[in-house]
Design a protein around this motif. Structure first.
Motif, PDB file in Angstrom:
ATOM      1  N   GLN A  67       0.837  -1.200   0.000  1.00 50.25           N
ATOM      2  CA  GLN A  67       0.000   0.000   0.000  1.00 50.25           C
ATOM      3  C   GLN A  67       0.873   1.253   0.000  1.00 50.25           C
ATOM      4  OE1 GLN A  67      -2.784   0.157   3.207  1.00 50.25           O
ATOM      5  NE2 GLN A  67      -3.891   1.909   2.409  1.00 50.25           N
ATOM      6  N   GLY A  68       0.555   2.159  -0.925  1.00 54.21           N
ATOM      7  CA  GLY A  68       1.286   3.412  -1.016  1.00 54.21           C
ATOM      8  C   GLY A  68       2.518   3.357  -1.889  1.00 54.21           C
ATOM      9  N   TRP A  69       2.879   2.160  -2.376  1.00 51.54           N
ATOM     10  CA  TRP A  69       4.065   2.025  -3.221  1.00 51.54           C
ATOM     11  C   TRP A  69       3.714   2.308  -4.676  1.00 51.54           C
ATOM     12  CZ3 TRP A  69       8.548  -1.749  -2.214  1.00 51.54           C
ATOM     13  CH2 TRP A  69       8.912  -1.704  -0.863  1.00 51.54           C
ATOM     14  N   THR A  70       4.679   2.865  -5.410  1.00 49.61           N
ATOM     15  CA  THR A  70       4.576   3.033  -6.847  1.00 49.61           C
ATOM     16  C   THR A  70       5.533   2.059  -7.528  1.00 49.61           C
ATOM     17  OG1 THR A  70       6.322   4.698  -6.916  1.00 49.61           O
ATOM     18  CG2 THR A  70       4.054   5.483  -6.557  1.00 49.61           C
ATOM     19  N   LEU A  71       5.367   1.878  -8.833  1.00 50.76           N
ATOM     20  CA  LEU A  71       6.268   1.012  -9.578  1.00 50.76           C
ATOM     21  C   LEU A  71       7.691   1.555  -9.529  1.00 50.76           C
ATOM     22  CD1 LEU A  71       6.612  -1.483 -11.344  1.00 50.76           C
ATOM     23  CD2 LEU A  71       6.033  -0.087 -13.331  1.00 50.76           C
ATOM     24  N   GLN A  72       7.821   2.881  -9.541  1.00 46.51           N
ATOM     25  CA  GLN A  72       9.146   3.494  -9.471  1.00 46.51           C
ATOM     26  C   GLN A  72       9.843   3.136  -8.167  1.00 46.51           C
ATOM     27  OE1 GLN A  72       9.103   7.767  -9.786  1.00 46.51           O
ATOM     28  NE2 GLN A  72      11.335   7.926  -9.914  1.00 46.51           N
ATOM     29  N   ARG A  73       9.116   3.187  -7.060  1.00 44.35           N
ATOM     30  CA  ARG A  73       9.717   2.823  -5.788  1.00 44.35           C
ATOM     31  C   ARG A  73      10.065   1.342  -5.760  1.00 44.35           C
ATOM     32  NH1 ARG A  73       7.155   3.295   0.377  1.00 44.35           N
ATOM     33  NH2 ARG A  73       9.047   2.603   1.440  1.00 44.35           N
ATOM     34  N   PHE A  74       9.204   0.526  -6.325  1.00 46.63           N
ATOM     35  CA  PHE A  74       9.434  -0.916  -6.359  1.00 46.63           C
ATOM     36  C   PHE A  74      10.718  -1.253  -7.117  1.00 46.63           C
ATOM     37  CE2 PHE A  74       8.798  -4.921  -8.743  1.00 46.63           C
ATOM     38  CZ  PHE A  74       8.688  -5.806  -7.688  1.00 46.63           C
ATOM     39  N   LEU A  75      10.963  -0.549  -8.229  1.00 45.61           N
ATOM     40  CA  LEU A  75      12.128  -0.833  -9.055  1.00 45.61           C
ATOM     41  C   LEU A  75      13.407  -0.205  -8.506  1.00 45.61           C
ATOM     42  CD1 LEU A  75      10.587  -0.469 -12.634  1.00 45.61           C
ATOM     43  CD2 LEU A  75      11.042  -2.558 -11.345  1.00 45.61           C
ATOM     44  N   GLY A  76      13.276   0.781  -7.609  1.00 48.37           N
ATOM     45  CA  GLY A  76      14.445   1.392  -7.007  1.00 48.37           C
ATOM     46  C   GLY A  76      14.849   0.669  -5.732  1.00 48.37           C
ATOM     47  N   LYS A  77      15.837   1.214  -5.043  1.00 43.68           N
ATOM     48  CA  LYS A  77      16.259   0.617  -3.777  1.00 43.68           C
ATOM     49  C   LYS A  77      15.130   0.781  -2.760  1.00 43.68           C
ATOM     50  CE  LYS A  77      19.882   0.714  -0.238  1.00 43.68           C
ATOM     51  NZ  LYS A  77      20.019  -0.751  -0.262  1.00 43.68           N
ATOM     52  N   HIS A  78      14.761  -0.312  -2.125  1.00 40.18           N
ATOM     53  CA  HIS A  78      13.641  -0.274  -1.196  1.00 40.18           C
ATOM     54  C   HIS A  78      13.845  -1.322  -0.103  1.00 40.18           C
ATOM     55  CE1 HIS A  78      12.509  -3.346  -4.235  1.00 40.18           C
ATOM     56  NE2 HIS A  78      12.033  -3.994  -3.184  1.00 40.18           N
ATOM     57  N   PRO A  79      13.217  -1.126   1.041  1.00 42.40           N
ATOM     58  CA  PRO A  79      13.323  -2.133   2.104  1.00 42.40           C
ATOM     59  C   PRO A  79      12.498  -3.366   1.765  1.00 42.40           C
ATOM     60  CG  PRO A  79      11.774  -0.421   2.729  1.00 42.40           C
ATOM     61  CD  PRO A  79      12.394   0.031   1.445  1.00 42.40           C
ATOM     62  N   SER A  80      12.855  -4.470   2.389  1.00 45.27           N
ATOM     63  CA  SER A  80      12.084  -5.692   2.210  1.00 45.27           C
ATOM     64  C   SER A  80      10.725  -5.523   2.882  1.00 45.27           C
ATOM     65  CB  SER A  80      12.833  -6.885   2.813  1.00 45.27           C
ATOM     66  OG  SER A  80      12.077  -8.067   2.694  1.00 45.27           O
ATOM     67  N   ASN A  81       9.645  -5.785   2.132  1.00 39.05           N
ATOM     68  CA  ASN A  81       8.293  -5.612   2.663  1.00 39.05           C
ATOM     69  C   ASN A  81       7.393  -6.719   2.120  1.00 39.05           C
ATOM     70  OD1 ASN A  81       6.023  -4.599   3.915  1.00 39.05           O
ATOM     71  ND2 ASN A  81       5.750  -2.896   2.501  1.00 39.05           N
ATOM     72  N   PRO A  82       7.676  -7.975   2.467  1.00 36.86           N
ATOM     73  CA  PRO A  82       6.923  -9.089   1.888  1.00 36.86           C
ATOM     74  C   PRO A  82       5.499  -9.160   2.438  1.00 36.86           C
ATOM     75  CG  PRO A  82       8.399  -9.909   3.575  1.00 36.86           C
ATOM     76  CD  PRO A  82       8.702  -8.450   3.416  1.00 36.86           C
ATOM     77  N   PRO A  83       4.532  -9.498   1.594  1.00 38.05           N
ATOM     78  CA  PRO A  83       3.160  -9.657   2.075  1.00 38.05           C
ATOM     79  C   PRO A  83       2.970 -10.931   2.903  1.00 38.05           C
ATOM     80  CG  PRO A  83       3.290 -10.246  -0.232  1.00 38.05           C
ATOM     81  CD  PRO A  83       4.640  -9.703   0.139  1.00 38.05           C
ATOM     82  N   ASN A  84       3.908 -11.867   2.752  1.00 42.44           N
ATOM     83  CA  ASN A  84       3.873 -13.120   3.510  1.00 42.44           C
ATOM     84  C   ASN A  84       5.175 -13.248   4.302  1.00 42.44           C
ATOM     85  OD1 ASN A  84       1.346 -14.144   2.237  1.00 42.44           O
ATOM     86  ND2 ASN A  84       2.630 -14.229   0.407  1.00 42.44           N
TER      87      ASN A  84
END
Length: 287
Positions: free
Chosen positions: A189-206
């Protein structure tokens, strides 16, 4: 119904894989699945060897999979012989396509999630993928059109990040010049594709599934999967994959290098399209 359940679990600070599954107990766990998990953990060194020598209750407890009245949903997926008995669509299907409407042959991968990873990677390389030829001096070298590490990472991401409440299996479509991996799921929630493709923290749904795959050495826990896939593709002289998020899920498309495809078409040896034999892959394990 699935959306309402996610909403209620979120309100309680829980995830889908954290919910209890009373029908699945410690004694229901597959001995073969536990052996495979322990083998991978010993290789990774990410759990204490003392824990691995203890009872299955201790192992499951350290993975936070035990509920007061049974086990959690994640345990069904990780250690059941047939997870789809508890979770609909908890399997993988692979098909070889000449075109979008021309399916030549297909396979299904069943078993616990660890087995699904192992069997899917093996089947892709023994039946579905073809190689291209290049020469290093006088030596003839064959390489697959797609980097094994990138495909494995894409598959692991699909398994760990899948929305298992959808009841839809992961789907892998193989063509002469591309591979498409699809799984049901959404961006955080609140993430964009740009954030997903850039450096980001691990945030697994499971998170429980992610923890088990981390302990067993299949994945990292720092959200570096996207960069790892891109690096593997660059090293293999192909473009990084395309990511398409739809309302129903994520589609990951690997495109082959056209020069490699042309070389593969001219190679000696069997082509993927020359083996249209359906070989269902069952991985039930033994208790």
């Amino acid at each position: 119904g699935a959306a309402l359940e996610r909403f209620l679990l979120k309100k309680r600070g829980r995830h889908w894989d954290d919910a209890p599954e009373p029908a699945f107990t410690v004694s229901s766990c597959s001995a073969a699945a536990l052996r495979l998990f322990k083998q991978r953990v010993r290789e990774s060194g990410r759990m204490s060897p003392a824990i691995l020598r203890d009872s299955r209750e201790v192992v499951l407890g350290n993975l936070e999979l035990i509920e007061p009245h049974g086990l959690k949903r994640a345990a069904c997926l990780l250690f059941s012989e047939r997870p789809e008995q508890y979770v609909s669509g908890a399997w993988i299907k692979i098909g070889f396509f000449v075109s979008d409407d021309d399916l030549r042959y297909q396979d299904e991968i069943h078993g616990n999630l660890f087995e699904q990873v192992e069997k899917t990677v093996e089947l892709l390389h023994t039946k579905y993928l073809k190689a291209f030829i290049h020469y290093e001096g006088l030596q003839r070298v064959e390489r697959f059109l797609f980097p094994a590490g990138a495909l494995r990472e894409g598959l692991l991401n699909a398994i760990v990040h899948k929305d298992y409440s959808s009841g839809i299996p992961i789907q892998i479509s193989v063509y002469d010049d591309r591979i498409v991996i699809w799984n049901s799921g959404q961006l955080p929630q609140g993430w964009t594709l740009q954030r997903f493709l850039g450096k980001h923290p691990s945030n697994p749904p499971n998170p429980l599934l992610a923890n088990a795959f981390f302990r067993s050495g299949y994945i990292e826990s720092w959200g570096r999967g996207i960069e790892k896939i891109s690096r593997e593709c660059r090293d293999h002289d192909i473009e990084p994959p395309r990511y398409d998020f739809e309302m129903s899920g994520l589609m990951l498309t690997f495109m082959a290098n056209p020069a490699h495809v042309a070389a593969g078409d001219d190679r000696d040896g069997k082509m993927a399209v020359e083996t249209p034999v359906e070989t269902p892959v069952e991985t039930p394990g033994k208790t």
